[in-house]
Design an enzyme around this catalytic site. Structure first.
Site, short mmCIF file in Angstrom:
data_model
loop_
_atom_site.label_atom_id
_atom_site.label_comp_id
_atom_site.label_asym_id
_atom_site.label_seq_id
_atom_site.Cartn_x
_atom_site.Cartn_y
_atom_site.Cartn_z
N THR A 293 0.49 -1.76 -2.09
CA THR A 293 0.36 -0.87 -2.98
C THR A 293 0.70 0.63 -2.26
O THR A 293 0.91 1.51 -3.19
CB THR A 293 -1.05 -0.83 -3.21
N LYS B 264 2.11 4.20 -4.02
CA LYS B 264 1.69 5.60 -3.81
C LYS B 264 3.10 6.49 -3.29
O LYS B 264 3.05 7.43 -3.81
CB LYS B 264 0.71 5.75 -2.71
N LYS C 245 0.39 1.57 7.16
CA LYS C 245 -0.39 0.54 6.54
C LYS C 245 -1.13 -0.45 7.78
O LYS C 245 -0.98 0.12 8.97
CB LYS C 245 0.60 -0.46 6.01
N ARG C 246 -1.78 -1.16 7.35
CA ARG C 246 -2.50 -2.22 8.72
C ARG C 246 -1.38 -2.50 9.57
O ARG C 246 -0.30 -2.78 9.20
CB ARG C 246 -3.37 -3.30 8.12
N LYS D 72 4.35 -7.28 8.81
CA LYS D 72 4.73 -6.00 8.23
C LYS D 72 5.77 -5.10 9.14
O LYS D 72 6.41 -4.19 8.83
CB LYS D 72 3.47 -4.87 8.26
N HIS E 170 -4.57 -13.22 -2.76
CA HIS E 170 -3.85 -11.92 -2.19
C HIS E 170 -2.94 -12.67 -0.97
O HIS E 170 -2.65 -11.44 -0.40
CB HIS E 170 -5.04 -10.93 -1.84
C1 LIG Z 1 -2.84 1.76 0.02
C2 LIG Z 1 -3.44 1.85 1.23
C3 LIG Z 1 -3.26 0.92 2.31
C4 LIG Z 1 -2.37 -0.20 1.83
O1 LIG Z 1 -1.05 0.01 2.27
P1 LIG Z 1 0.24 -1.13 2.29
O2 LIG Z 1 1.36 -0.42 2.51
O3 LIG Z 1 0.32 -1.57 0.80
O4 LIG Z 1 -0.20 -2.17 3.07
C5 LIG Z 1 -4.06 0.59 3.45
N1 LIG Z 1 -4.73 1.46 3.75
C6 LIG Z 1 -5.15 2.68 3.08
C7 LIG Z 1 -5.94 3.54 3.51
C8 LIG Z 1 -4.47 2.88 1.78
O5 LIG Z 1 -4.79 3.87 1.21
#
Ligand SMILES: *Cc1c(COP(=O)(O)O)cnc(C)c1O
Length: 792
Positions: free
Chosen positions: A632, A636, A524-525, A530, A336
């Site tokens: 991911t 979404k 996101k984190r 990022k 990953h």
């Molecule tokens: C989908 C998701 C992530 C991943 O987000 P990225 O933008 O791909 O880093 C992180 N935290 C939560 C709660 C998510 O649902």
């Protein structure tokens, strides 16, 4: 499964009496949540038991993951069981709103971010497509942590998510396992959660292990007034599964992490082996690999490889040769990350303190590796580079790649970087092992459940709801891209979801935002790669321009953030403080007429994401090219119709390809371009030559934004302009991409202004999102790696 209204009503009343000595109508909302969940568990338990029996002798794949970021289960389970509307109407008759009950459920936040959520999406997609995929992981009693802001700084507290009731899991005491560390022996007790497939009757299992003491209580110590000593063994055992990613700045923390990993894979493998022995008469394990395939989600469960060999060799008396060959057929590894330094390395003494026998087996595997590479004609220094044991450290990725049957990256670009850069020597030695499996997300949680209004719209337009199972049908939505009435209807739905988010923002932060403004979202984190900082500095830039001329932008903007920072990651926490400060200053500045608002929502998690992803106009996917393995969140957002403003990185590349660059906003340097710039990169020059960039950066030091003497803003400022301790200045090319990002941001206003054009772009993103369903990803794993048949 035949769940009727009468059966449900009967069970609801039964569990209200049984659990709470009350009638259903007298329950609190929280108790109602438990009564409903218990009813569902009761009404599905016969089917679950039957399936466990039926599947005992079928081939299965197992997903080993230190994280399962499940979030809430009620809404999704009702949806998959096909009884969401039924339960909704029952609750309405009783004067309750189903959404209120759903909000009572604590998120099972047993994960950090994308990697853990991927594991949860995979289990759901596998069940929905009739594949036997079970999950194995850890039942952390306190999860990651809950985040809140204090004076704009991140603060953390424990997350005792299961303290009230956790009605979705069953504790199966008879399946307990004993885990032996060098200096400690504990019990692993399994908690099983059902994973319901979408309207197909399939129920798979997620088994999470909890650590418990072999002897909970020492009577004699207690009797001799040693009260702490009497429960020491219990506390030390339970510490093993208390939190996800304990702080590893000290040796104790590192040891706790590796022991957690060994704990859960040992329990899981003992479980798989004992089930095999129960169901098959094969003392030599000749057919074991015909029934078992294991996917290792990143390096956290990789210690399972020597552990399986230990079990086969020491306990089942299979030769090392045969045990090793079995492991090679069974294990597969998902990588990953791109950064070599992010791959786990454990010092030999830590592995020894976890399990000396496992260390010996790793050394035996290492010997095999050296022999095999020697026989392939590798030179000594080439072999040394690929060794598992180097400088008294164990390289978990090397162990995983050597033994695994297949090794995969999680997006095209990522897999190519692995093959050509990060793992190129491994690719040279074992090219046939490497494969790409672009991540996906389940449309059932992230679109059908999170955005019911949009899903009904899609049903109406397509004249069928088959797309809910066969997501490739979503492509038919393209027909409506030019149809004005459809686009208007679609934009109305988007507006409704924005209004809903507006209400949540008001409730949780007190900030009023305008649902007609552009919702520009980055959730996101928090990590430097990022580049939330790029977003933040651009907001400061925009604010400075608006101070000069409040008509600098025509469309109102709302910038929405959500992100947790690792508790020990100082700079990430500095960025949180910076954004909160920007929000405080901008939201209270009357000069700019509310043209921009900034909102940072606390404690970003799955259940909050379900409300944010559908309410977004522009999805910020702005990582430094080459750093985000896949992402991911980007998928979404896309499924819900947001336009991606993004770099050429991770799965963004594939999003641009499928939906067309004209329907998204791409900016920034590519991986290749950055590689060229890198040797002579001079961010200070950019800072000096662009007055707006200079002003934005100087706001960190000038007192315009205040960090309460924490020196956090100085740290951010220095990170961009000064090289320190071997790190280049601006490692993540924030200043390099700033100009391009500014132009991309201008394009946002331009696109949004023209409603029909905007609506069309959004719709085309949805129509082309089929590829990003985890159903597609899981089919690829099932067919190419796990060799599983669908039972649908
Ligand atoms: C989908 C998701 C992530 C991943 O987000 P990225 O933008 O791909 O880093 C992180 N935290 C939560 C709660 C998510 O649902």
């Amino acid at each position: 499964m035949d769940i009727t209204k009468d059966k449900l009503l009967e069970k609801l009343e039964f569990f209200s009496n049984f659990k709470f000595n009350k009638n259903y109508n007298d329950l609190t909302k929280e108790e109602k949540f438990v009564a409903i969940t218990d009813s569902i568990m009761a009404l599905t338990s016969k089917d679950w038991t039957d399936q466990l029996g039926k599947k005992a002798r079928q081939r299965k794949a197992y997903y080993f993951s230190a994280e399962f970021l499940i979030g809430r289960s009620l809404g999704n389970n009702l949806l998959n069981l096909g009884i969401y509307d039924l339960v909704n109407s029952i609750l309405e008759e009783k004067g309750d709103r189903i959404k209120d009950i759903e909000n009572e459920e604590e998120d099972a936040a047993l994960g950090n971010g994308g990697l853990g959520r991927l594991a949860a999406c995979f289990l759901e997609s596998a069940a929905s497509q009739g594949f036997n995929l079970d999950g194995y992981g850890i039942r952390y009693s306190e999860g990651l942590f809950k985040q809140f802001f204090k004076d704009g700084f991140q603060a953390e507290e424990g997350d005792d998510w299961s303290s009230f009731y956790n009605p979705w899991s069953k504790r199966i005491v008879s399946d307990e396992k004993i885990i032996k560390f060098k200096n400690q022996t504990v019990k692993a007790c399994p908690y099983d959660m059902p994973i319901f497939g979408y309207k197909n009757g399939q129920i798979n299992r997620l088994r999470l292990w909890q650590a418990e003491a072999v002897n909970e209580f020492d009577f004699n110590r207690f009797n001799n007034f040693d009260y702490d000593g009497a429960v020491r063994e219990k506390n030390e055992a339970e510490d093993l599964t208390r939190v996800l990613y304990p702080n590893d700045e000290r040796r104790e923390g590192k040891l706790l992490r590796i022991k957690q990993q060994y704990f859960f894979v040992s329990a899981s493998l003992q479980d798989i082996v004992s089930n095999y022995k129960k169901n098959f008469d094969d003392k030599e394990f000749k057919h074991f690999h015909e029934y078992v395939s294991i996917q290792l989600n990143d390096t956290h469960p990789v210690i399972g490889i020597p552990e399986l060999i230990r079990i086969l060799l020491d306990e089942e008396k299979i030769s090392f040769e045969d045990s090793f060959n079995i492991a090679r057929k069974i294990f597969n590894f998902t990588n990953h990350t791109i950064l070599r330094e992010a791959m786990e390395v454990w010092s030999v003494d830590l592995i020894d303190e976890t399990s000396p026998r496992v260390l010996e087996i790793i050394q035996m595997i290492e010997q095999r590796l050296v022999e095999e590479l020697y026989n392939k004609g590798f030179k000594e220094e080439e072999i040394n580079f690929l060794r598992i044991v180097k400088d008294d450290s164990i390289h978990m990725a090397n162990l995983a790649i050597f033994v695994s049957n297949k090794v995969n990256g999680v997006a095209e670009l990522h897999t190519n970087i692995l093959k050509n850069e990060t793992l190129k020597d491994w690719y040279g030695a074992y090219p046939y092992k490497f494969t790409n499996k672009t991540n996906g997300v389940t449309q059932r949680r992230w679109l059908i459940y999170s955005n019911m209004e949009l899903s009904d719209f899609i049903d109406r337009k397509l004249g069928s709801n088959e797309w809910r199972e066969d997501f490739s049908k979503i492509k038919e939505l393209e027909k409506f891209a030019e149809d004005e009435p459809s686009i208007r209807e679609f934009l109305e739905i988007r507006k409704k979801k924005k209004i809903e988010l507006t209400e949540i923002i008001k409730e949780t932060t007190g900030i009023d935002v305008d649902p007609n403004s552009i919702f520009d979202v980055q959730v996101k984190r928090l990590h430097e790669y990022k580049r939330q900082l790029l977003n933040a500095l651009h907001i400061v830039y925009l604010y400075h321009r608006l101070k000069e001329d409040k008509n600098f932008i025509s469309e109102k903007r709302t910038f929405i953030f959500g992100a947790k920072a690792a508790p020990a990651y100082f700079r990430a926490k500095a960025v949180i403080k910076f954004i909160n400060e920007i929000a405080r200053v901008i939201n209270n500045d009357k000069d700019i007429d509310g043209k921009i608002k900034v909102v940072f929502l606390e404690n970003f998690r799955v259940s909050l994401g379900e409300k944010i992803y559908p309410a977004c106009d522009f999805s910020e996917q702005i990582s430094t090219a080459g750093k985000e393995a896949s992402g991911t969140g980007n998928m979404k957002f896309m499924m819900n119709g947001a336009i991606t403003i993004g770099t050429y990185d991770g799965a963004n590349v594939e999003i641009f390809e499928k939906a067309g660059e004209e329907n998204n906003i791409r900016f920034g340097k590519t991986v290749e371009e950055l590689m060229e710039i890198k040797p002579n990169y001079d961010p200070y020059k950019i800072y000096q030559e662009d007055i707006y960039i200079k002003n934005a950066l100087d706001s960190l030091m000038s007192g315009e934004f205040k960090d309460n003497e924490s020196y956090m803003f100085l740290d951010i400022y220095n990170s961009l302009l000064k090289s320190e301790g071997g790190d280049r200045a601006d490692r993540y090319f924030v200043l390099e991409d700033f100009e391009s990002y500014r132009k991309a941001q201008e394009k946002i206003s331009e696109v949004y202004k023209d409603e029909m054009r905007f609506g069309k772009m959004c719709l085309l993103n949805i129509a082309n999102s089929a590829y990003f369903s985890s159903d597609r990803t899981i089919r690829e794993y099932a067919e190419e790696i796990w060799k599983l048949e669908s039972h649908n």
